[in-house]
Write a protein that holds these residues in place. Structure first.
Motif, short mmCIF file in Angstrom:
data_model
loop_
_atom_site.label_atom_id
_atom_site.label_comp_id
_atom_site.label_asym_id
_atom_site.label_seq_id
_atom_site.Cartn_x
_atom_site.Cartn_y
_atom_site.Cartn_z
N LEU A 62 0.83 -1.20 0.00
CA LEU A 62 0.00 0.00 0.00
C LEU A 62 0.87 1.25 0.00
N LEU A 63 1.87 1.28 0.86
CA LEU A 63 2.74 2.45 0.95
C LEU A 63 3.58 2.62 -0.31
N ALA A 64 3.96 1.50 -0.92
CA ALA A 64 4.78 1.56 -2.13
C ALA A 64 3.95 1.83 -3.38
N GLY A 65 2.62 1.71 -3.27
CA GLY A 65 1.76 1.87 -4.45
C GLY A 65 1.77 0.65 -5.35
N ASP A 66 2.18 -0.49 -4.79
CA ASP A 66 2.32 -1.72 -5.57
C ASP A 66 1.09 -2.62 -5.42
N TRP A 67 -0.04 -2.15 -5.89
CA TRP A 67 -1.26 -2.92 -5.82
C TRP A 67 -2.26 -2.37 -6.84
N GLU A 68 -3.24 -3.20 -7.17
CA GLU A 68 -4.27 -2.77 -8.13
C GLU A 68 -5.66 -2.79 -7.51
N ASN A 69 -5.96 -3.85 -6.75
CA ASN A 69 -7.30 -3.98 -6.17
C ASN A 69 -7.21 -4.06 -4.65
N ARG A 109 -0.60 7.93 -0.28
CA ARG A 109 -0.65 6.51 -0.63
C ARG A 109 -1.84 5.81 0.04
N TYR A 110 -2.14 6.18 1.28
CA TYR A 110 -3.24 5.52 1.98
C TYR A 110 -4.60 6.03 1.52
N LYS A 111 -4.62 7.25 0.99
CA LYS A 111 -5.87 7.79 0.45
C LYS A 111 -6.39 6.92 -0.69
N ALA A 112 -5.47 6.36 -1.46
CA ALA A 112 -5.86 5.52 -2.59
C ALA A 112 -6.68 4.33 -2.13
N LEU A 113 -6.35 3.79 -0.95
CA LEU A 113 -7.10 2.65 -0.43
C LEU A 113 -8.48 3.06 0.07
N VAL A 114 -8.53 4.16 0.77
CA VAL A 114 -9.80 4.60 1.37
C VAL A 114 -10.90 4.75 0.33
N TYR A 115 -10.53 5.22 -0.86
CA TYR A 115 -11.55 5.46 -1.89
C TYR A 115 -11.55 4.39 -2.98
N ALA A 116 -10.80 3.30 -2.75
CA ALA A 116 -10.76 2.22 -3.74
C ALA A 116 -12.04 1.41 -3.70
N LYS A 117 -12.37 0.80 -4.84
CA LYS A 117 -13.51 -0.09 -4.90
C LYS A 117 -13.05 -1.52 -4.63
N MET A 118 -13.92 -2.28 -4.00
CA MET A 118 -13.62 -3.68 -3.74
C MET A 118 -14.36 -4.54 -4.75
N GLN A 119 -13.64 -5.33 -5.49
CA GLN A 119 -14.26 -6.14 -6.54
C GLN A 119 -15.37 -7.03 -6.00
N TYR A 120 -15.12 -7.63 -4.87
CA TYR A 120 -16.10 -8.56 -4.31
C TYR A 120 -17.41 -7.87 -3.98
N ASP A 123 -19.65 -2.10 -6.65
CA ASP A 123 -19.25 -0.70 -6.72
C ASP A 123 -19.00 -0.08 -5.35
N CYS A 124 -19.04 -0.87 -4.31
CA CYS A 124 -18.85 -0.33 -2.96
C CYS A 124 -17.39 0.04 -2.73
N THR A 125 -17.14 1.23 -2.21
CA THR A 125 -15.78 1.63 -1.87
C THR A 125 -15.48 1.23 -0.43
N ILE A 126 -14.20 1.27 -0.09
CA ILE A 126 -13.80 1.01 1.29
C ILE A 126 -14.51 1.97 2.22
N ASN A 147 1.33 9.41 6.13
CA ASN A 147 0.26 8.93 5.25
C ASN A 147 -0.99 8.57 6.04
N ALA A 148 -0.79 8.00 7.22
CA ALA A 148 -1.94 7.66 8.07
C ALA A 148 -2.67 8.92 8.53
N LEU A 149 -1.91 9.93 8.95
CA LEU A 149 -2.54 11.17 9.41
C LEU A 149 -3.27 11.89 8.29
N ALA A 150 -2.84 11.64 7.05
CA ALA A 150 -3.50 12.29 5.91
C ALA A 150 -4.93 11.80 5.72
#
Length: 262
Positions: A62-69, A109-120, A123-126, A147-150
């Motif tokens: 997550l911190l490295a940005g090495d993920w898609e879903n 970097r962590y913001k990307a997770l908070v607003y990401a969609k979960m495939q399972y 269309d629901c986001t985190i 990143n956490a404080l952001a």
């Protein structure tokens, strides 16, 4: 979703224990909780029996940005309402590497997770799936903590009542004020007193906090031998010993914090 960072620059104040048991108490009240283990020691991951020392940890990716879903990063625990993004020592390298990057999104970097969609979940986001996100932070201010404080709404500071811990509160407050430059909604919810023993000295420390400072005391968690016993059981303290002082303390704290009893 409300995002809460458990933070103190002093170690040994029960940050991880607070994150683990706050999550469980929220779960008992019917809330859905996402945990983010933001400490390379991975103690929160161990508390929920999801620690993996061998592979690159999800929070590292997550911190490295090495993920898609998001589904790649989030694991279920044995409690249906509690999921976790785990950590291990690989987080140290990712934090160090990020400091060397010339990137505009170093603190997003962590913001990307908070607003990401979960495939399972279609269309629901985190942000829409969970009621609370609790982040367990290490006792420092590295880029992983920034990143956490952001993405944090409120910071809860666990403290043990001694002179060093009380003096350190000013430093934490300064760090939170600095972080408001990139997260204007960030605020200090208050302090949670942990491992409290009703001695004259500790009682005086609590009185000083109440009368001489502006810190909101969110609750008092009494010292209990059951806490040390429970470290080998990997269970929330309420499951291990529901009547002990620590279990009752977290129960009262979360009831007061949410306004919802259980």
């Amino acid at each position: 979703m409300k995002t809460i960072s458990i933070l103190n620059l002093k170690g040994g104040v029960a940050k991880t224990f607070t994150a683990a048991n706050m999550a469980y108490e929220l779960y008992r009240r019917g809330y859905k909780v996402l945990l983010i283990d933001n400490d390379k020691q991975g103690n929160l991951s161990k508390a929920y029996s999801r620690y993996d020392a061998e592979n690159v940890a999800p929070v590292t990716r997550l911190l490295a940005g090495d993920w898609e879903n998001a589904d790649e990063l989030i694991q279920h625990t044995e409690y249906e309402g509690i999921d976790i993004v785990t950590a291990n020592m690989s987080l140290f390298g990712a934090t160090w590497n990020l400091t060397k990057e010339d990137s505009e999104n170093q603190i997003e970097r962590y913001k990307a997770l908070v607003y990401a969609k979960m495939q399972y979940y279609g269309d629901c986001t985190i942000y829409g799936k969970y009621d609370y996100c609790i982040i367990d932070n290490p006792p420092d201010i590295g880029l992983n903590v920034v990143n956490a404080l952001a993405i944090t709404d409120e910071v809860i500071v666990p403290v043990k009542v001694d002179e060093d811990a009380l003096e350190g509160l000013d430093i934490v407050t300064e760090q939170i004020e600095d972080a408001k430059v990139f997260n204007t909604a960030l605020k200090l919810a208050g302090v949670l007193i942990t491992s409290y023993q009703n001695t004259d000295g500790e009682a005086a420390g609590v009185e000083w906090l109440e009368q001489k400072t502006d810190f909101n005391i969110l609750g008092i968690i009494r010292y209990s031998k059951k806490v040390a016993e429970n470290t080998f059981m990997r269970k929330p303290i309420y499951e291990y010993s529901p009547c002990c002082g620590a279990a009752q303390g977290y129960k009262k704290f979360v009831t007061a914090y949410t306004g919802k009893a259980r």
